[in-house]
Scaffold this motif. Structure first.
Motif, PDB file in Angstrom:
ATOM      1  N   THR A   1       0.840  -1.201   0.000  1.00 46.47           N
ATOM      2  CA  THR A   1       0.000   0.000   0.000  1.00 46.47           C
ATOM      3  C   THR A   1       0.874   1.250   0.000  1.00 46.47           C
ATOM      4  N   GLU A   2       1.880   1.272   0.851  1.00 45.50           N
ATOM      5  CA  GLU A   2       2.758   2.442   0.940  1.00 45.50           C
ATOM      6  C   GLU A   2       3.512   2.667  -0.373  1.00 45.50           C
ATOM      7  N   LEU A   3       4.071   1.600  -0.940  1.00 41.45           N
ATOM      8  CA  LEU A   3       4.804   1.739  -2.191  1.00 41.45           C
ATOM      9  C   LEU A   3       3.903   2.211  -3.330  1.00 41.45           C
TER      10      LEU A   3
ATOM     11  N   LEU B   1      16.372   0.851  -3.407  1.00 42.26           N
ATOM     12  CA  LEU B   1      17.819   1.013  -3.304  1.00 42.26           C
ATOM     13  C   LEU B   1      18.215   1.432  -1.893  1.00 42.26           C
ATOM     14  N   ALA B   2      17.486   2.381  -1.326  1.00 39.25           N
ATOM     15  CA  ALA B   2      17.776   2.834   0.041  1.00 39.25           C
ATOM     16  C   ALA B   2      17.639   1.678   1.028  1.00 39.25           C
ATOM     17  N   ALA B   3      16.586   0.873   0.862  1.00 39.39           N
ATOM     18  CA  ALA B   3      16.390  -0.267   1.756  1.00 39.39           C
ATOM     19  C   ALA B   3      17.508  -1.295   1.571  1.00 39.39           C
TER      20      ALA B   3
ATOM     21  N   ALA C   1      21.013  -2.806   4.265  1.00 39.93           N
ATOM     22  CA  ALA C   1      20.956  -4.242   4.565  1.00 39.93           C
ATOM     23  C   ALA C   1      19.528  -4.759   4.636  1.00 39.93           C
ATOM     24  N   GLY C   2      18.696  -4.285   3.719  1.00 39.76           N
ATOM     25  CA  GLY C   2      17.341  -4.813   3.613  1.00 39.76           C
ATOM     26  C   GLY C   2      16.429  -4.411   4.743  1.00 39.76           C
TER      27      GLY C   2
ATOM     28  N   ALA D   1      13.018   1.612   4.136  1.00 37.72           N
ATOM     29  CA  ALA D   1      12.100   1.759   3.003  1.00 37.72           C
ATOM     30  C   ALA D   1      10.936   2.661   3.390  1.00 37.72           C
ATOM     31  N   GLY D   2      10.399   2.478   4.576  1.00 39.55           N
ATOM     32  CA  GLY D   2       9.300   3.327   5.046  1.00 39.55           C
ATOM     33  C   GLY D   2       9.732   4.771   5.206  1.00 39.55           C
ATOM     34  N   ASP D   3      10.936   4.970   5.740  1.00 41.16           N
ATOM     35  CA  ASP D   3      11.463   6.329   5.894  1.00 41.16           C
ATOM     36  C   ASP D   3      11.678   6.985   4.527  1.00 41.16           C
ATOM     37  N   ALA D   4      12.209   6.217   3.571  1.00 33.02           N
ATOM     38  CA  ALA D   4      12.434   6.754   2.229  1.00 33.02           C
ATOM     39  C   ALA D   4      11.111   7.118   1.571  1.00 33.02           C
TER      40      ALA D   4
END
Length: 95
Positions: A32-34, A59-61, A65-66, A71-74
């Motif tokens: 949903t976020e993506l 890429l940020a996630a 290191a995954g 990813a949520g912050d980005a």
């Protein structure tokens, strides 16, 4: 699980397998976020910018290191960036 969510999870599983990622490396994304960030960018910045933003979130996630948290912050940072662009854009004049 909704039908769309189930479909997306199946599709993600196929992508993970095709790319040879192991389960430890493959995060379970917040679909949903993506999708929300992709739509926000595509409709308010430029359509091709949506997938590009999603790429950079991944890429940020990956570089962290995954991390799902990264990813949520980005995604949140990109959302704020688009909202600032929207706020800075003058409203169209009415005739």
């Amino acid at each position: 699980m909704s039908e769309q969510r189930h479909f997306l999870q199946d599709w993600a599983d196929e992508i993970v397998a095709e790319l040879g990622l192991n389960n430890e490396a493959a995060l379970t994304p917040d679909f949903t976020e993506l999708l929300d960030v992709t739509r926000l960018v595509a409709h308010n910045v430029t359509r091709p910018g949506g997938p590009l933003a999603t790429y950079y979130i991944g890429l940020a996630a990956g570089l962290a290191a995954g991390s799902n948290a990264v990813a949520g912050d980005a995604a949140a940072k990109i959302t704020k960036l688009v909202e600032a662009k929207i706020a800075a854009t003058p409203a169209p004049e009415e005739n």
